[in-house]
Design a protein around this motif. Structure first.
Motif, PDB file in Angstrom:
ATOM      1  N   ILE A   1     -46.135  12.243   5.998  1.00 25.06           N
ATOM      2  CA  ILE A   1     -47.317  12.291   6.930  1.00 25.06           C
ATOM      3  C   ILE A   1     -47.008  11.459   8.121  1.00 25.06           C
ATOM      4  CG2 ILE A   1     -49.115  12.569   4.880  1.00 25.06           C
ATOM      5  CD1 ILE A   1     -49.644   9.470   5.093  1.00 25.06           C
ATOM      6  N   ALA A   2     -45.415  11.211   8.392  1.00 20.66           N
ATOM      7  CA  ALA A   2     -45.217  10.432   9.579  1.00 20.66           C
ATOM      8  C   ALA A   2     -43.808  10.966   9.412  1.00 20.66           C
ATOM      9  CB  ALA A   2     -45.617   8.778   9.470  1.00 20.66           C
ATOM     10  N   ASP A   3     -43.405  10.772  10.627  1.00 20.02           N
ATOM     11  CA  ASP A   3     -41.781  11.064  10.953  1.00 20.02           C
ATOM     12  C   ASP A   3     -40.966   9.793  10.588  1.00 20.02           C
ATOM     13  OD1 ASP A   3     -39.562  12.262  11.569  1.00 20.02           O
ATOM     14  OD2 ASP A   3     -39.917  12.800  13.782  1.00 20.02           O
TER      15      ASP A   3
ATOM     16  N   THR B   1     -32.701   6.029   8.027  1.00 19.13           N
ATOM     17  CA  THR B   1     -33.772   6.969   7.246  1.00 19.13           C
ATOM     18  C   THR B   1     -33.644   8.498   7.841  1.00 19.13           C
ATOM     19  OG1 THR B   1     -35.297   6.149   9.150  1.00 19.13           O
ATOM     20  CG2 THR B   1     -35.106   4.747   7.198  1.00 19.13           C
ATOM     21  N   GLU B   2     -32.762   8.859   8.666  1.00 20.80           N
ATOM     22  CA  GLU B   2     -32.614  10.104   8.934  1.00 20.80           C
ATOM     23  C   GLU B   2     -31.780  11.003   7.820  1.00 20.80           C
ATOM     24  OE1 GLU B   2     -34.056  12.155  11.151  1.00 20.80           O
ATOM     25  OE2 GLU B   2     -34.661  10.762  12.774  1.00 20.80           O
ATOM     26  N   GLY B   3     -31.954  12.135   7.988  1.00 20.16           N
ATOM     27  CA  GLY B   3     -31.053  13.173   7.287  1.00 20.16           C
ATOM     28  C   GLY B   3     -31.554  14.459   7.214  1.00 20.16           C
ATOM     29  N   ASP B   4     -30.493  15.349   6.584  1.00 15.56           N
ATOM     30  CA  ASP B   4     -30.629  16.678   6.673  1.00 15.56           C
ATOM     31  C   ASP B   4     -31.442  17.377   5.545  1.00 15.56           C
ATOM     32  OD1 ASP B   4     -30.224  19.474   6.606  1.00 15.56           O
ATOM     33  OD2 ASP B   4     -28.277  19.479   7.228  1.00 15.56           O
ATOM     34  N   LYS B   5     -32.725  17.567   5.745  1.00 17.29           N
ATOM     35  CA  LYS B   5     -33.546  17.987   4.752  1.00 17.29           C
ATOM     36  C   LYS B   5     -33.054  19.356   4.080  1.00 17.29           C
ATOM     37  CE  LYS B   5     -37.311  17.282   7.642  1.00 17.29           C
ATOM     38  NZ  LYS B   5     -36.697  16.632   8.684  1.00 17.29           N
ATOM     39  N   VAL B   6     -32.702  20.287   4.982  1.00 15.64           N
ATOM     40  CA  VAL B   6     -32.326  21.586   4.450  1.00 15.64           C
ATOM     41  C   VAL B   6     -31.170  21.136   3.638  1.00 15.64           C
ATOM     42  CG1 VAL B   6     -31.334  23.610   4.807  1.00 15.64           C
ATOM     43  CG2 VAL B   6     -32.812  22.637   6.664  1.00 15.64           C
TER      44      VAL B   6
ATOM     45  N   ASP C   1     -47.606   5.121  12.508  1.00 14.65           N
ATOM     46  CA  ASP C   1     -48.556   6.617  12.795  1.00 14.65           C
ATOM     47  C   ASP C   1     -49.325   6.484  11.600  1.00 14.65           C
ATOM     48  OD1 ASP C   1     -48.834   9.037  13.326  1.00 14.65           O
ATOM     49  OD2 ASP C   1     -46.842   9.960  12.805  1.00 14.65           O
ATOM     50  N   LEU C   2     -50.659   5.982  12.012  1.00 17.65           N
ATOM     51  CA  LEU C   2     -51.536   5.941  10.921  1.00 17.65           C
ATOM     52  C   LEU C   2     -52.705   6.843  11.251  1.00 17.65           C
ATOM     53  CD1 LEU C   2     -51.091   2.353  10.089  1.00 17.65           C
ATOM     54  CD2 LEU C   2     -50.657   4.213   8.702  1.00 17.65           C
ATOM     55  N   GLY C   3     -52.965   7.493  12.414  1.00 15.94           N
ATOM     56  CA  GLY C   3     -54.102   8.494  12.660  1.00 15.94           C
ATOM     57  C   GLY C   3     -55.290   7.586  12.478  1.00 15.94           C
ATOM     58  N   ALA C   4     -56.105   8.479  11.728  1.00 16.14           N
ATOM     59  CA  ALA C   4     -57.328   7.582  11.515  1.00 16.14           C
ATOM     60  C   ALA C   4     -57.531   6.734  10.403  1.00 16.14           C
ATOM     61  CB  ALA C   4     -58.382   8.741  11.183  1.00 16.14           C
ATOM     62  N   LEU C   5     -56.352   6.533   9.801  1.00 10.91           N
ATOM     63  CA  LEU C   5     -56.407   5.619   8.435  1.00 10.91           C
ATOM     64  C   LEU C   5     -56.560   3.984   9.203  1.00 10.91           C
ATOM     65  CD1 LEU C   5     -53.277   6.807   6.422  1.00 10.91           C
ATOM     66  CD2 LEU C   5     -55.586   7.074   5.954  1.00 10.91           C
ATOM     67  N   GLN C   6     -57.515   3.245   8.324  1.00 12.07           N
ATOM     68  CA  GLN C   6     -57.695   2.004   9.156  1.00 12.07           C
ATOM     69  C   GLN C   6     -56.892   0.734   8.856  1.00 12.07           C
ATOM     70  OE1 GLN C   6     -61.847   2.434   6.985  1.00 12.07           O
ATOM     71  NE2 GLN C   6     -62.048   0.558   7.913  1.00 12.07           N
ATOM     72  N   GLN C   7     -56.129   1.076   7.626  1.00 15.40           N
ATOM     73  CA  GLN C   7     -55.040   0.126   7.327  1.00 15.40           C
ATOM     74  C   GLN C   7     -53.756   0.941   7.081  1.00 15.40           C
ATOM     75  OE1 GLN C   7     -56.484  -2.357   4.251  1.00 15.40           O
ATOM     76  NE2 GLN C   7     -58.336  -2.883   5.259  1.00 15.40           N
TER      77      GLN C   7
ATOM     78  N   TYR D   1     -45.322   8.169  -8.457  1.00 16.51           N
ATOM     79  CA  TYR D   1     -45.185   8.678  -7.253  1.00 16.51           C
ATOM     80  C   TYR D   1     -44.040   7.946  -6.529  1.00 16.51           C
ATOM     81  CZ  TYR D   1     -49.572  11.169  -7.390  1.00 16.51           C
ATOM     82  OH  TYR D   1     -50.756  11.916  -7.661  1.00 16.51           O
ATOM     83  N   GLY D   2     -43.140   8.564  -5.828  1.00 14.06           N
ATOM     84  CA  GLY D   2     -42.145   8.262  -5.032  1.00 14.06           C
ATOM     85  C   GLY D   2     -42.671   7.606  -3.832  1.00 14.06           C
ATOM     86  N   PHE D   3     -41.970   6.755  -3.360  1.00 15.10           N
ATOM     87  CA  PHE D   3     -42.474   6.390  -2.041  1.00 15.10           C
ATOM     88  C   PHE D   3     -41.247   5.755  -1.128  1.00 15.10           C
ATOM     89  CE2 PHE D   3     -43.488   2.766   1.002  1.00 15.10           C
ATOM     90  CZ  PHE D   3     -44.485   3.250   1.788  1.00 15.10           C
ATOM     91  N   GLY D   4     -41.508   6.240   0.193  1.00 18.74           N
ATOM     92  CA  GLY D   4     -40.576   5.500   1.275  1.00 18.74           C
ATOM     93  C   GLY D   4     -41.150   5.107   2.325  1.00 18.74           C
ATOM     94  N   ALA D   5     -40.794   4.042   2.813  1.00 19.77           N
ATOM     95  CA  ALA D   5     -41.565   3.482   4.237  1.00 19.77           C
ATOM     96  C   ALA D   5     -41.044   3.979   5.451  1.00 19.77           C
ATOM     97  CB  ALA D   5     -41.506   1.757   4.143  1.00 19.77           C
ATOM     98  N   GLU D   6     -41.741   3.888   6.653  1.00 21.70           N
ATOM     99  CA  GLU D   6     -41.252   4.296   7.929  1.00 21.70           C
ATOM    100  C   GLU D   6     -40.432   5.566   7.683  1.00 21.70           C
ATOM    101  OE1 GLU D   6     -41.640   0.173   7.315  1.00 21.70           O
ATOM    102  OE2 GLU D   6     -39.675   0.797   6.870  1.00 21.70           O
ATOM    103  N   GLY D   7     -41.217   6.743   6.958  1.00 21.65           N
ATOM    104  CA  GLY D   7     -40.623   7.868   6.955  1.00 21.65           C
ATOM    105  C   GLY D   7     -39.495   8.178   6.500  1.00 21.65           C
ATOM    106  N   ASP D   8     -39.181   7.227   5.235  1.00 15.71           N
ATOM    107  CA  ASP D   8     -37.893   7.227   4.781  1.00 15.71           C
ATOM    108  C   ASP D   8     -37.988   8.309   3.419  1.00 15.71           C
ATOM    109  OD1 ASP D   8     -35.217   6.990   3.471  1.00 15.71           O
ATOM    110  OD2 ASP D   8     -35.452   4.901   3.733  1.00 15.71           O
ATOM    111  N   TRP D   9     -37.633   9.598   3.718  1.00 14.83           N
ATOM    112  CA  TRP D   9     -38.012  10.763   2.650  1.00 14.83           C
ATOM    113  C   TRP D   9     -36.976  10.531   1.406  1.00 14.83           C
ATOM    114  CZ3 TRP D   9     -33.933  13.905   2.710  1.00 14.83           C
ATOM    115  CH2 TRP D   9     -33.152  14.199   3.772  1.00 14.83           C
ATOM    116  N   LYS D  10     -35.878  10.131   2.098  1.00 17.72           N
ATOM    117  CA  LYS D  10     -34.704  10.203   0.736  1.00 17.72           C
ATOM    118  C   LYS D  10     -35.253   9.149  -0.217  1.00 17.72           C
ATOM    119  CE  LYS D  10     -30.789   9.346   3.524  1.00 17.72           C
ATOM    120  NZ  LYS D  10     -31.620   8.912   4.980  1.00 17.72           N
ATOM    121  N   VAL D  11     -35.420   7.792   0.165  1.00 17.78           N
ATOM    122  CA  VAL D  11     -35.862   6.865  -0.646  1.00 17.78           C
ATOM    123  C   VAL D  11     -37.069   7.418  -1.343  1.00 17.78           C
ATOM    124  CG1 VAL D  11     -36.894   4.403  -0.697  1.00 17.78           C
ATOM    125  CG2 VAL D  11     -34.844   4.740   0.529  1.00 17.78           C
TER     126      VAL D  11
END
Ligand code: MN
Length: 500
Positions: free
Chosen positions: A181-183, A191-196, A281-287, A301-311
């Motif tokens: 929900i954020a890049d 935190t970048e990488g080849d998603k394909v 990059d939180l859009g309408a989220l208050q926090q 659930y898995g979680f990665g901060a700052e868009g870190d999809w690998k983590v």
């Protein structure tokens, strides 16, 4: 939320029809007994299922394809009780897509000195038959786990149990879907990488959604549902106002409760098991989701901060691999933050702004509400705690451009020496193996990230076996690491993967 299938592992002994019916009847009886005892051991996280002895090319091929098509089969355990000519296995092995364990064992523990004759030798020749079988596995380049030992030995049974968790990680990897929900944070490389390529290698689906779509799901959560969850928080956790007004504090907590429910509903509805956020990059989220994400991680659930999809995907994977483990100590995203460099007390504070999974906690869990000092939102509520002591494994999956590398580090988690009354975040504290200096130097040389997927409940061996099954590079930093040899590991990886 973490629902992993009720997986089974097929036990398929190998033999041939040269020995006559009496021997084959014994082979079947022995393997049935072994399966029953393995299941009764209490040391295996998943059930072993007996299958008829594999005798011919046709039967092996048919059995392996049935395993491929059975969603509940997470792997095959093979063992050649007698001799089984390995050319019979080639077509079946070529088509097998499930994790494979070569369990090199023997029905009898001790040589029967008094009674052993040639008939016994022919019936009990795993030492010989399994060498023929392993030869073809190696010639064909089949990735498999090999476990050697007596089947009644608890240590051997534990090894099978440990591999079962790896195998479930292998088959479940392709069911991991990460919602972005954020890049990635701007300008950050690791935190970048080849998603394909990640989907090709690991089977992960990594998809972007506008942050405001999930924010709408949050806004749609009723006040009644939110308040009920806030009550649960107030029952379960200690409230540390730190001088704030209790009503205002509770309103901040309620924002996180609403995020938890809204996020979980959105993830469920869209069938995602991992998520990334970004404080900028939180859009309408208050926090920034803090307490909410901590709770979702605890649910699996898995979680990665700052868009870190690998983590995010790795945390989910490691949660799947540890699912249902008795006395599990926890699995979380962590981040290397700051050092203690005092001689003899060296270590790394592991934390994040907010998002550490309470599964790793020890002692009381407090809710605090403090400014983030980054981003532009209201002060987020978060769970604050200390973590358990003991051994753990920290992993970092990086994209080197021409390949993925999984860095696997053994760490010793410790208590911090003194309280940290002003720190508004959950922490862990560890010293990397083999010592702070060598372990840290090796991590830097390997290009490891600052975000890690960490677990107390998995081993470097399990993570390395998973990486091997995915066909990616793995490097290990552990008690045996020396910088000279570690550099050679990295050089070997460069050569090996440059040829692919
Ligand atoms: Mn971070």
């Amino acid at each position: 939320m973490l629902a992993v299938k009720n997986y089974k592992f097929w036990f398929c002994a190998g033999s041939q029809d040269l020995y006559g019916d009496a021997v084959l009847a014994n082979v079947a009886a022995h393997t049935k007994e072994m399966v029953d005892k393995l299941n009764a051991s209490g040391l295996l996280p998943y059930e072993v299922e007996w299958h008829p002895t594999l005798l011919t090319n046709e039967l092996i091929r048919k059995t392996f394809n049935e395993a491929n098509n059975d969603d509940t089969c997470a792997g095959i355990i093979t063992w050649c009780h007698t001799f089984s000519p390995a050319k019979s296995w080639i077509i079946g092995l070529k088509e097998l897509r499930k994790p494979l364990l070569h369990f090199h064992t023997q029905y009898n523990e001790e040589i029967p000195y008094e009674t052993m004759d040639m008939d016994f030798m022919n019936e009990n020749q795993a030492a010989h038959g399994d060498r023929e079988y392993a030869h073809i596995l190696t010639r064909m380049g089949i990735e498999r786990k090999t476990i050697v030992g007596y089947w009644k030995d608890a240590e051997v049974q534990k090894k099978i149990g440990s591999w079962m968790r790896t195998a479930v990680g292998i088959v479940e990897s392709s069911h991991i879907r990460v919602m972005r929900i954020a890049d990635n944070m701007r300008n950050v490389a690791v935190t970048e990488g080849d998603k394909v390529e990640a989907q090709l290698k690991f089977g992960w689906e990594i998809d972007a959604y506008p942050v405001n779509e999930i924010a709408e799901s949050v806004a749609a959560v009723s006040a009644a549902d939110t308040n009920a969850l806030v009550d649960e928080y107030y029952d379960k956790y200690q409230i540390n106002l730190e001088g704030r007004d209790p009503e205002e504090f509770k309103k901040h907590v309620a924002v996180q409760a609403q995020i938890e429910l809204g996020f979980e509903r959105f993830l469920e509805e869209k069938n995602y098991q991992a998520i990334v956020t970004h404080f900028g990059d939180l859009g309408a989220l208050q926090q920034l989701p803090g307490l909410a994400i901590q709770r979702l991680m605890e649910k699996g659930y898995g979680f990665g901060a700052e868009g870190d999809w690998k983590v995010a995907a790795m945390v989910r994977l490691m949660k799947v691999m540890t699912n249902g483990m008795k006395d599990a100590k926890g699995t979380s995203m962590l981040e290397d933050y700051t050092y203690n460099l005092v001689k003899g007390k060296e270590g790394i504070i592991q934390a994040h702004m907010l998002e550490i999974c309470p599964s790793i906690s020890e002692g009381p869990i407090e809710i605090k509400c403090q400014p983030l000092s980054m981003g532009n939102r209201e002060d987020p509520a978060r769970l604050v705690f200390q973590s358990k002591e003991g051994k753990g494994v920290a992993t970092s999956l990086i994209d080197l451009g021409n390949r993925f590398r999984l860095i696997i580090q053994d760490v010793d988690c410790k208590k911090v020496e003194k309280p940290l009354p002003k720190l508004p975040t959950a922490i862990n504290f560890w010293t990397p193996q083999p010592d702070f200096y060598t372990g840290t130097e090796a991590w830097l040389l390997a290009g490891g990230a600052h975000h890690t997927a960490f677990s107390y409940d998995l081993t470097a061996e399990q993570m390395g076996d998973w990486a091997a099954a995915m066909g990616i590079e793995a490097v290990f930093i552990d008690k045996d690491t020396t910088i000279r040899n570690f550099k050679k590991d990295l050089m070997l990886g460069d050569i090996f993967y440059s040829k692919r």
